[in-house]
Design an enzyme around this catalytic site. Sequence first.
Site, short mmCIF file in Angstrom:
data_model
loop_
_atom_site.label_atom_id
_atom_site.label_comp_id
_atom_site.label_asym_id
_atom_site.label_seq_id
_atom_site.Cartn_x
_atom_site.Cartn_y
_atom_site.Cartn_z
N HIS A 114 0.81 -1.22 0.00
CA HIS A 114 0.00 0.00 0.00
C HIS A 114 0.85 1.27 0.00
CE1 HIS A 114 0.76 -0.57 4.36
NE2 HIS A 114 0.66 0.73 4.43
N HIS A 178 5.03 8.39 13.29
CA HIS A 178 4.06 7.35 13.61
C HIS A 178 4.81 6.12 14.10
CE1 HIS A 178 5.19 6.29 9.52
NE2 HIS A 178 4.37 5.27 9.44
#
Length: 316
Positions: A114, A178
């Site tokens: 992705h 993140h």
Amino acid sequence: MTAAVGLSHSPLIGKNDPAPDVIAAVDAAVGEARAFVRAVDPELVVLYAPDHYNGFFYREMPPFCLATEAAAVGDFGSAAGPLSVDAEAARAIARGVLDRGVDLTVSARMTVDHGFAQPLEVLFGGIDKIPVVPVFVNGVATPLGPVSRIRALGTAVGEAAAELDRRVLFIGSGGLSHDPPVPVLDGAPPRVADALIEGHPPTPEQRARGEQRVIQAGRDYAAGATTMIPINPSWDNLVLDTLESGRLADVDGWTVEWMGAEGGGSAHEVRTWIAAFASLAATGEYRMTSRFYRAIPEWIAGFAVATAEAVRAGGR
């Protein structure tokens, strides 16, 4: 003409979304990036993106790798199938990078996930809509090399791409701060270690269970019930400030340890942005034309979208 887009990705988009006003703000920023790309009308895209143990494993883990052919696995609902890789351009850029003294790995059959599929889908409407040269940049598998080498890679790619005499768009996919639940090799139980080393393809049931764990981690993260490193807007904006100012040499002093402590285990995905902007800067000055940032816990991401274009002689 050359231009660049930096675009965060997240497997949780559409699966664990934030409030509607946040979605609207992201959609507006992405829409602006799409309009920018349409105006650039690129003839070729050089896409820098990471992998999340879907295509690259510890049996061989290069710091970066360029593909002359690539196909997406279709994880987290992203598109599966072949990318429209411009093999001739890819080989020419690879030769140019090697000639400039950067030790580039080349894949004749790269598997991507992705991290590559999302920006192509978001900006072009599919993974096979635009000629592309995919460049994997390791952002999760330790040990990680110095950031200066990523800048050197981007510079060499940018110089080599300029010799093609085509309108080129450089895309950096990932980041910013993140700390998602990505497995690590050190201390992993034997079954997990074997999967990280050998890359055994998961069954559909195993992939579904793994994706559900990530979705639940996003829900826990947004609720504050987690030990993952928090999103760091200060650090994220330092990254964006550095790219906007054009002071790319500053990243040479960024250490692996500092980046992880400030931005989390997967903050190293900003290496894709550094590479893309270094490619844009390789042939002259640039200016950032748009910049969006929002901390989005539901996506476990400091989420950013930025566009930039080369400054032409005598003005824009």
